[in-house]
Motif scaffolding. Structure first.
Motif, PDB file in Angstrom:
ATOM      1  N   PRO A  28       7.490  -4.194   3.363  1.00 20.26           N
ATOM      2  CA  PRO A  28       6.491  -5.262   3.553  1.00 20.26           C
ATOM      3  C   PRO A  28       5.423  -5.210   2.463  1.00 20.26           C
ATOM      4  O   PRO A  28       4.978  -4.132   2.064  1.00 20.26           O
ATOM      5  CB  PRO A  28       5.898  -4.944   4.936  1.00 20.26           C
ATOM      6  CG  PRO A  28       6.924  -4.102   5.618  1.00 20.26           C
ATOM      7  CD  PRO A  28       7.582  -3.307   4.534  1.00 20.26           C
ATOM      8  N   ARG A  29       5.030  -6.377   1.987  1.00 21.50           N
ATOM      9  CA  ARG A  29       4.053  -6.486   0.915  1.00 21.50           C
ATOM     10  C   ARG A  29       2.792  -7.179   1.407  1.00 21.50           C
ATOM     11  O   ARG A  29       2.849  -8.037   2.290  1.00 21.50           O
ATOM     12  CB  ARG A  29       4.634  -7.273  -0.267  1.00 21.50           C
ATOM     13  CG  ARG A  29       5.806  -6.601  -0.947  1.00 21.50           C
ATOM     14  CD  ARG A  29       6.430  -7.508  -2.001  1.00 21.50           C
ATOM     15  NE  ARG A  29       7.571  -6.871  -2.640  1.00 21.50           N
ATOM     16  CZ  ARG A  29       7.496  -6.155  -3.759  1.00 21.50           C
ATOM     17  NH1 ARG A  29       6.340  -6.009  -4.372  1.00 21.50           N
ATOM     18  NH2 ARG A  29       8.574  -5.599  -4.271  1.00 21.50           N
ATOM     19  N   CYS A  30       1.687  -6.816   0.794  1.00 22.91           N
ATOM     20  CA  CYS A  30       0.439  -7.519   1.075  1.00 22.91           C
ATOM     21  C   CYS A  30       0.615  -8.973   0.646  1.00 22.91           C
ATOM     22  O   CYS A  30       1.038  -9.236  -0.488  1.00 22.91           O
ATOM     23  CB  CYS A  30      -0.716  -6.865   0.317  1.00 22.91           C
ATOM     24  SG  CYS A  30      -2.254  -7.822   0.384  1.00 22.91           S
ATOM     25  N   PRO A  31       0.291  -9.947   1.499  1.00 14.53           N
ATOM     26  CA  PRO A  31       0.492 -11.349   1.118  1.00 14.53           C
ATOM     27  C   PRO A  31      -0.469 -11.827   0.025  1.00 14.53           C
ATOM     28  O   PRO A  31      -0.233 -12.869  -0.581  1.00 14.53           O
ATOM     29  CB  PRO A  31       0.246 -12.100   2.430  1.00 14.53           C
ATOM     30  CG  PRO A  31      -0.644 -11.194   3.224  1.00 14.53           C
ATOM     31  CD  PRO A  31      -0.226  -9.806   2.870  1.00 14.53           C
ATOM     32  N   ASP A  32      -1.532 -11.069  -0.228  1.00  8.81           N
ATOM     33  CA  ASP A  32      -2.528 -11.508  -1.200  1.00  8.81           C
ATOM     34  C   ASP A  32      -2.335 -10.908  -2.591  1.00  8.81           C
ATOM     35  O   ASP A  32      -2.582 -11.585  -3.586  1.00  8.81           O
ATOM     36  CB  ASP A  32      -3.934 -11.180  -0.695  1.00  8.81           C
ATOM     37  CG  ASP A  32      -4.286 -11.978   0.550  1.00  8.81           C
ATOM     38  OD1 ASP A  32      -3.931 -13.171   0.601  1.00  8.81           O
ATOM     39  OD2 ASP A  32      -4.894 -11.414   1.471  1.00  8.81           O
ATOM     40  N   CYS A  33      -1.897  -9.653  -2.678  1.00  7.32           N
ATOM     41  CA  CYS A  33      -1.686  -9.069  -4.011  1.00  7.32           C
ATOM     42  C   CYS A  33      -0.209  -8.806  -4.319  1.00  7.32           C
ATOM     43  O   CYS A  33       0.118  -8.431  -5.438  1.00  7.32           O
ATOM     44  CB  CYS A  33      -2.495  -7.784  -4.183  1.00  7.32           C
ATOM     45  SG  CYS A  33      -1.902  -6.384  -3.205  1.00  7.32           S
ATOM     46  N   ARG A  34       0.661  -8.971  -3.314  1.00 11.71           N
ATOM     47  CA  ARG A  34       2.117  -8.890  -3.473  1.00 11.71           C
ATOM     48  C   ARG A  34       2.641  -7.492  -3.751  1.00 11.71           C
ATOM     49  O   ARG A  34       3.779  -7.307  -4.147  1.00 11.71           O
ATOM     50  CB  ARG A  34       2.595  -9.862  -4.565  1.00 11.71           C
ATOM     51  CG  ARG A  34       2.218 -11.291  -4.307  1.00 11.71           C
ATOM     52  CD  ARG A  34       2.144 -12.104  -5.573  1.00 11.71           C
ATOM     53  NE  ARG A  34       1.101 -11.620  -6.449  1.00 11.71           N
ATOM     54  CZ  ARG A  34       1.244 -11.432  -7.735  1.00 11.71           C
ATOM     55  NH1 ARG A  34       2.388 -11.690  -8.336  1.00 11.71           N
ATOM     56  NH2 ARG A  34       0.233 -10.985  -8.462  1.00 11.71           N
ATOM     57  N   CYS A  40      -1.897  -1.524  -2.149  1.00 14.22           N
ATOM     58  CA  CYS A  40      -2.619  -2.794  -2.228  1.00 14.22           C
ATOM     59  C   CYS A  40      -3.806  -2.680  -3.190  1.00 14.22           C
ATOM     60  O   CYS A  40      -4.503  -1.668  -3.233  1.00 14.22           O
ATOM     61  CB  CYS A  40      -3.105  -3.173  -0.830  1.00 14.22           C
ATOM     62  SG  CYS A  40      -4.179  -4.616  -0.761  1.00 14.22           S
ATOM     63  N   LEU A  41      -4.048  -3.739  -3.977  1.00 14.31           N
ATOM     64  CA  LEU A  41      -5.180  -3.721  -4.906  1.00 14.31           C
ATOM     65  C   LEU A  41      -6.182  -4.835  -4.619  1.00 14.31           C
ATOM     66  O   LEU A  41      -6.994  -5.189  -5.478  1.00 14.31           O
ATOM     67  CB  LEU A  41      -4.701  -3.784  -6.363  1.00 14.31           C
ATOM     68  CG  LEU A  41      -4.074  -5.071  -6.880  1.00 14.31           C
ATOM     69  CD1 LEU A  41      -4.272  -5.161  -8.401  1.00 14.31           C
ATOM     70  CD2 LEU A  41      -2.595  -5.124  -6.578  1.00 14.31           C
ATOM     71  N   CYS A  42      -6.166  -5.383  -3.423  1.00 14.74           N
ATOM     72  CA  CYS A  42      -7.072  -6.489  -3.105  1.00 14.74           C
ATOM     73  C   CYS A  42      -8.542  -6.105  -3.251  1.00 14.74           C
ATOM     74  O   CYS A  42      -9.369  -6.952  -3.608  1.00 14.74           O
ATOM     75  CB  CYS A  42      -6.808  -7.000  -1.690  1.00 14.74           C
ATOM     76  SG  CYS A  42      -5.245  -7.903  -1.539  1.00 14.74           S
TER      77      CYS A  42
END
Length: 244
Positions: A28-34, A40-42
Motif C-alpha cells: 500500500p502506498r500513501c495516496p499523496d506522495c505515492r 512517506c515524505l508528505c
C-alpha cells in the motif's frame, strides 16, 4: 484541495476497469506522495510562490505511475495545470488556458525537431504576461508523437533547453543520457524565468523523493538528517519566509 495531477489521476482511475498495480510492488502506498507508508515524505512537501506556471500534458498512464515526477511539480508550483493527452481531440479547458491573456505559453521541446523560426532560448514574455511552460509528460517516443499530433501547439514558441548536466533521475531508464525527467525540465524552466529558489527547491524535492522511493523499494531505512533532507528543509524554510 488536491492539485491538478492528483485530480487527473482520480479521473483516470475512475475510468479503469480494474485496480492499477505499480510494477514491482503491491505494498500500500500513501495516496499523496505515492511512496509506501513507511517511507512517506508528505511532511517534507514544499511549496514556493512563483510567477511562472506549469502546464502538464500527460500521456494516458503517466498520472497513475508512482514514479511520475510531474506530480512533484504540482506539489511545489501552485499554478500547475494538468490535462490528459488524446490524439483525436484537445481538452477544451486546455485550449482556454492557452488562450488566457495572462499567460505567455512556451512549449518545452528539443529545438532539433522544430522549424528554426519557432525556437527560442530565452524566456521573455510580453508585458503583463506570465510564462506558462507546456511540458509533455511521457516517455520520449510518446512525447515525440504527442508533439507531432497536437496541432493546437503548432503556433506557440518552442523553448529549447540546453542543460549543462546529465539527468540525476534514477527511477526509470532512458535510452539517452541527455534526457531529463519532467521535474528536472521544469526546474530548468524556472531558472530561465528568473526563479532560482523555486528551481532549487524542485531539484531538492526530486532528490528526496528519489531517496525515499528507492529506499522503500530496497527496504532500507531513511536518514532524515542527511544532506538531501537538510537541503530541502533549508530551501523550504526560505520559501515559507517569502511572502506569496
Amino acid at each position: 484541495m488536491k492539485h491538478a495531477v492528483a485530480r487527473l489521476r482520480d479521473a483516470r482511475m475512475a475510468r479503469r476497469q480494474e485496480p492499477f498495480i505499480a510494477r514491482g510492488s503491491r505494498a500500500p502506498r500513501c495516496p499523496d506522495c505515492r511512496v509506501i507508508f513507511s517511507h512517506c515524505l508528505c511532511a517534507l512537501h514544499p511549496q514556493v510562490a512563483t510567477q511562472a506556471g506549469m502546464c502538464l500534458i500527460m500521456c494516458d498512464t503517466e498520472p497513475l505511475k508512482p514514479s511520475n515526477t510531474g506530480w512533484l511539480i504540482a506539489d511545489v508550483v501552485q499554478d500547475t495545470f494538468a490535462y490528459a493527452w488524446a490524439r483525436t481531440e484537445a481538452d477544451p479547458d486546455l485550449l482556454r488556458l492557452l488562450a488566457d491573456p495572462q499567460w505567455q505559453p512556451y512549449v518545452v521541446f528539443p529545438g532539433e525537431f522544430v522549424a528554426p523560426e519557432r525556437v527560442v532560448a530565452e524566456v521573455s514574455p510580453s508585458p503583463g504576461k506570465k510564462p506558462l511552460f507546456i511540458l509533455l509528460d511521457a516517455t520520449w517516443p510518446e512525447a515525440r508523437k504527442m508533439f507531432r499530433k497536437s496541432p493546437y501547439l503548432d503556433k506557440l514558441p518552442v523553448l529549447s533547453l540546453q542543460p549543462d548536466q546529465l539527468s540525476r533521475y534514477r527511477l526509470r531508464r532512458s535510452t539517452r543520457e541527455d534526457h531529463l525527467c519532467t521535474s528536472e525540465v521544469a526546474a530548468l524552466c524556472l531558472g530561465l524565468a528568473g526563479e532560482p529558489h523555486a528551481a532549487d527547491t524542485l531539484e531538492a524535492y526530486l532528490d528526496v523523493f528519489t531517496d525515499h522511493y528507492l529506499k522503500a523499494k530496497q527496504a532500507l531505512p531513511l536518514d532524515l538528517d542527511d544532506a538531501l533532507h537538510q537541503r530541502l528543509r533549508s530551501l523550504a524554510e526560505v520559501g515559507a519566509a517569502v511572502p506569496g
